[in-house]
Scaffold this motif. Structure first.
Motif, PDB file in Angstrom:
ATOM      1  N   SER A   3       0.817  -1.212   0.000  1.00  0.00           N
ATOM      2  CA  SER A   3       0.000   0.000   0.000  1.00  0.00           C
ATOM      3  C   SER A   3       0.855   1.267   0.000  1.00  0.00           C
ATOM      4  CB  SER A   3      -0.942   0.008   1.191  1.00  0.00           C
ATOM      5  OG  SER A   3      -0.200  -0.010   2.381  1.00  0.00           O
ATOM      6  N   CYS A   4       2.132   1.118   0.225  1.00  0.00           N
ATOM      7  CA  CYS A   4       3.030   2.281   0.233  1.00  0.00           C
ATOM      8  C   CYS A   4       3.700   2.424  -1.135  1.00  0.00           C
ATOM      9  CB  CYS A   4       4.101   2.126   1.309  1.00  0.00           C
ATOM     10  SG  CYS A   4       3.407   2.018   2.975  1.00  0.00           S
ATOM     11  N   GLY A   5       3.939   3.634  -1.554  1.00  0.00           N
ATOM     12  CA  GLY A   5       4.603   3.843  -2.842  1.00  0.00           C
ATOM     13  C   GLY A   5       5.247   5.210  -2.925  1.00  0.00           C
ATOM     14  N   ASN A   6       6.118   5.348  -3.866  1.00  0.00           N
ATOM     15  CA  ASN A   6       6.802   6.623  -4.084  1.00  0.00           C
ATOM     16  C   ASN A   6       7.270   6.647  -5.534  1.00  0.00           C
ATOM     17  OD1 ASN A   6       7.860   9.119  -3.660  1.00  0.00           O
ATOM     18  ND2 ASN A   6       9.391   8.514  -2.136  1.00  0.00           N
ATOM     19  N   SER A   7       7.566   7.830  -6.038  1.00  0.00           N
ATOM     20  CA  SER A   7       8.072   7.928  -7.410  1.00  0.00           C
ATOM     21  C   SER A   7       9.042   9.086  -7.511  1.00  0.00           C
ATOM     22  CB  SER A   7       6.927   8.114  -8.401  1.00  0.00           C
ATOM     23  OG  SER A   7       6.270   9.351  -8.167  1.00  0.00           O
ATOM     24  N   ALA A   8       9.877   9.031  -8.495  1.00  0.00           N
ATOM     25  CA  ALA A   8      10.828  10.120  -8.791  1.00  0.00           C
ATOM     26  C   ALA A   8      10.769  10.390 -10.283  1.00  0.00           C
ATOM     27  CB  ALA A   8      12.236   9.728  -8.373  1.00  0.00           C
ATOM     28  N   ILE A   9      10.954  11.633 -10.639  1.00  0.00           N
ATOM     29  CA  ILE A   9      10.889  12.033 -12.049  1.00  0.00           C
ATOM     30  C   ILE A   9      12.208  12.677 -12.438  1.00  0.00           C
ATOM     31  CG2 ILE A   9       9.762  13.541 -13.729  1.00  0.00           C
ATOM     32  CD1 ILE A   9       7.235  13.357 -12.022  1.00  0.00           C
ATOM     33  N   THR A  10      12.678  12.318 -13.586  1.00  0.00           N
ATOM     34  CA  THR A  10      13.866  12.982 -14.139  1.00  0.00           C
ATOM     35  C   THR A  10      13.603  13.259 -15.608  1.00  0.00           C
ATOM     36  OG1 THR A  10      16.260  12.874 -14.388  1.00  0.00           O
ATOM     37  CG2 THR A  10      15.064  10.843 -14.784  1.00  0.00           C
ATOM     38  N   SER A  11      14.268  14.261 -16.115  1.00  0.00           N
ATOM     39  CA  SER A  11      14.103  14.615 -17.535  1.00  0.00           C
ATOM     40  C   SER A  11      15.301  14.114 -18.331  1.00  0.00           C
ATOM     41  CB  SER A  11      14.012  16.138 -17.715  1.00  0.00           C
ATOM     42  OG  SER A  11      12.849  16.626 -17.086  1.00  0.00           O
ATOM     43  N   VAL A  12      15.000  13.556 -19.482  1.00  0.00           N
ATOM     44  CA  VAL A  12      16.055  13.122 -20.390  1.00  0.00           C
ATOM     45  C   VAL A  12      15.901  13.947 -21.665  1.00  0.00           C
ATOM     46  CG1 VAL A  12      16.977  11.214 -21.747  1.00  0.00           C
ATOM     47  CG2 VAL A  12      16.065  10.797 -19.449  1.00  0.00           C
ATOM     48  N   THR A  13      16.965  14.646 -22.051  1.00  0.00           N
ATOM     49  CA  THR A  13      16.922  15.454 -23.274  1.00  0.00           C
ATOM     50  C   THR A  13      17.632  14.707 -24.387  1.00  0.00           C
ATOM     51  OG1 THR A  13      16.940  17.485 -21.974  1.00  0.00           O
ATOM     52  CG2 THR A  13      17.549  17.663 -24.307  1.00  0.00           C
TER      53      THR A  13
END
Length: 193
Positions: A3-13
């Motif tokens: 039930s626990c979660g997390n996310s990370a975002i990064t940009s790729v050019t």
């Protein structure tokens, strides 16, 4: 427990090298265009190695990009020497102007000294210059010696071609002979030209 979660975002050019293509000035046949001239790719990203192609897909290499002698659209890519990334395929237009067709002649090509002849030249849609005589399609001349005349046709693009007219001038000479010479008073002599 799921039930626990997390996310990370990064940009790729993702960036292809930037290539700028400038069409070269047209040249007159039989001239050629040098696609290796830096002015054609001026404004492109630094550090690019350029490749030249005959097709828009960039699959058929252009055999001699330093001397292109045929009208048409060719293609260029730039490859970054540091990353190996290749630019989009860009078109470059090569213009080879055709030479004008010109014909020239004379009313007489074999004349006596002091006689006149009329020079004429034809090159539809183009200007005609006779060096030493002036501009125009027709001139009357009185050459004192055998002379070669040159007619130059020039297109609106500045391309030129020439035609030559030779006029032979025949000298006129008369000789008079007396036989016998000298002759005694009261006797006859024969004059021959």
């Amino acid at each position: 427990n799921g039930s626990c979660g997390n996310s990370a975002i990064t940009s790729v050019t993702i960036r292809n090298p930037n290539i700028q293509v400038n069409d070269p000035a047209g040249v007159c046949f039989p001239g050629t265009v040098n696609l290796l001239d830096p002015a054609i790719t001026a404004g492109s990203e630094n550090g690019l190695d350029f490749n030249f192609y005959q097709d828009a897909a960039g699959l058929v290499a252009l055999p001699n990009p330093s001397a292109v002698g045929t009208n048409g659209t060719y293609y260029i890519t730039g490859t970054s020497s540091s990353t190996g990334c290749v630019s989009d395929v860009r078109p470059v237009n090569v213009t080879i102007f055709t030479k004008p067709s010109i014909t020239a002649g004379s009313s007489e090509t074999d004349i006596c000294k002091g006689s006149t002849a009329t020079l004429t030249a034809s090159s539809p849609g183009n200007s005609i210059d006779w060096p030493g005589l002036g501009s125009g399609n027709s001139f009357t001349v009185t050459p004192m010696d055998s002379t070669r005349y040159l007619a130059i046709a020039t297109t609106s693009d500045g391309c030129k071609d020439t035609a030559i007219v030779d006029i032979a001038v025949n000298p006129f000479v008369i000789n008079l002979k007396a036989n016998p010479d000298p002759v005694l008073a009261g006797t006859s002599t024969t004059l021959t030209t």
